[in-house]
Scaffold this motif. Sequence first.
Motif, PDB file in Angstrom:
ATOM      1  N   TRP A   1       0.862   6.289  -7.042  1.00 38.18           N
ATOM      2  CA  TRP A   1      -0.212   7.335  -7.264  1.00 38.18           C
ATOM      3  C   TRP A   1       0.555   8.823  -7.244  1.00 38.18           C
ATOM      4  CZ3 TRP A   1      -5.512   5.518  -6.219  1.00 38.18           C
ATOM      5  CH2 TRP A   1      -6.360   6.191  -6.604  1.00 38.18           C
ATOM      6  N   TRP A   2       1.324   9.129  -6.465  1.00 39.77           N
ATOM      7  CA  TRP A   2       1.859  10.435  -6.018  1.00 39.77           C
ATOM      8  C   TRP A   2       2.878  10.965  -7.391  1.00 39.77           C
ATOM      9  CZ3 TRP A   2       7.147  11.950  -5.503  1.00 39.77           C
ATOM     10  CH2 TRP A   2       7.236  13.243  -5.011  1.00 39.77           C
ATOM     11  N   ARG A   3       3.544   9.857  -7.837  1.00 44.80           N
ATOM     12  CA  ARG A   3       4.664   9.945  -8.728  1.00 44.80           C
ATOM     13  C   ARG A   3       4.061   9.857 -10.372  1.00 44.80           C
ATOM     14  NH1 ARG A   3       7.324  11.089 -12.379  1.00 44.80           N
ATOM     15  NH2 ARG A   3       9.537  10.916 -12.555  1.00 44.80           N
TER      16      ARG A   3
ATOM     17  N   GLY B   1      -1.790   4.433 -10.069  1.00 45.92           N
ATOM     18  CA  GLY B   1      -2.160   4.450  -8.821  1.00 45.92           C
ATOM     19  C   GLY B   1      -3.271   3.407  -8.579  1.00 45.92           C
ATOM     20  N   LEU B   2      -4.458   3.467  -9.171  1.00 44.49           N
ATOM     21  CA  LEU B   2      -5.554   2.922  -9.039  1.00 44.49           C
ATOM     22  C   LEU B   2      -5.469   1.267  -9.689  1.00 44.49           C
ATOM     23  CD1 LEU B   2      -8.491   2.679  -8.339  1.00 44.49           C
ATOM     24  CD2 LEU B   2      -9.101   3.427 -10.789  1.00 44.49           C
ATOM     25  N   ALA B   3      -4.530   1.412 -10.697  1.00 44.72           N
ATOM     26  CA  ALA B   3      -4.189  -0.135 -11.395  1.00 44.72           C
ATOM     27  C   ALA B   3      -3.429  -1.017 -10.187  1.00 44.72           C
ATOM     28  CB  ALA B   3      -3.654   0.049 -12.477  1.00 44.72           C
TER      29      ALA B   3
ATOM     30  N   GLN C   1       0.896  -1.115  -0.062  1.00 48.33           N
ATOM     31  CA  GLN C   1       0.058  -0.111   0.034  1.00 48.33           C
ATOM     32  C   GLN C   1       0.979   1.122   0.026  1.00 48.33           C
ATOM     33  OE1 GLN C   1      -3.334  -0.764  -0.570  1.00 48.33           O
ATOM     34  NE2 GLN C   1      -2.185  -2.476  -1.001  1.00 48.33           N
ATOM     35  N   LEU C   2       1.939   1.233   0.587  1.00 47.40           N
ATOM     36  CA  LEU C   2       3.085   2.400   0.521  1.00 47.40           C
ATOM     37  C   LEU C   2       3.464   2.477  -0.824  1.00 47.40           C
ATOM     38  CD1 LEU C   2       5.097   1.883   3.828  1.00 47.40           C
ATOM     39  CD2 LEU C   2       3.322   3.629   3.425  1.00 47.40           C
TER      40      LEU C   2
END
Length: 261
Positions: free
Chosen positions: A29-31, A37-39, A22-23
């Motif tokens: 997601w951020w990058r 990120g959703l995938a 999850q991290l």
Amino acid sequence: MNSFHRPPRHPHAWAWLFAASQLAVVAIWWRWGWQPGLAALLVSHLTLVWATLRPQSRLLSPVLTRLPTAEPVVWLTIDDGPSDDTRAMLDLLDARNARATFFLVGDRAQARPELVGEIARRGHGIGQHSHTHPQARFWALPPMAMRAQIDDAQAALTQLAGAPPRWFRAVVGMANPFVAAALKRHGLARVAWSARGFDAVMQEPAGVASRIERDLAPGAIVLLHEGARHGRNVETLAAVLDRLDQHGYRTVLPEQLEAQA
């Protein structure tokens, strides 16, 4: 003695791995944005679901799927008893000089204690298969309910058989992340299978035997049932024993192989 009986050693390792995943999702997601990120989020969660629903998955805890041998032997396992079929199955196994491990449900064993003693007296194995066999929801039980299923069955079967079971089979084979901790408490090793014929629902013994025949190999773990509504589990066991004889296989309990190792 070289044992392949392996209870979970690190029952909470899955939680650390999932947290790390999850991290990684957050970092992706951020990058790279919400789509990657959703995938990544979906992949991480679907992996956990897959590991729960696939009986042979080792992601959440060790699981034995076949015996480590090149000899023409199989481990015959019979789930869901004791039942009205138990005594007839024992008589058939005796007549064919075969051995099996009966994976028993705790409350069913308490209702028929004499059958538990008869299984042990005749030299067969006794494994654990939960306390109440919650077929539709075992895979989704929360931690305390899962622990109760395994604790209560282990206490009942230990009292009735005179020795604690060493092997556990999850209901419908589906073991969620909370199974491992309960197994470790009792030194239980999880068992799946490598040959099955769907005899809990299929009524034709020859068809079940043919399905199992396709997956026969040295060390195969054969999954059978007793007490199905169609009432033909004893006939099915006879058909499977016939196929084993035709292919030169004999039945063995894992403890016998461990003793030889």
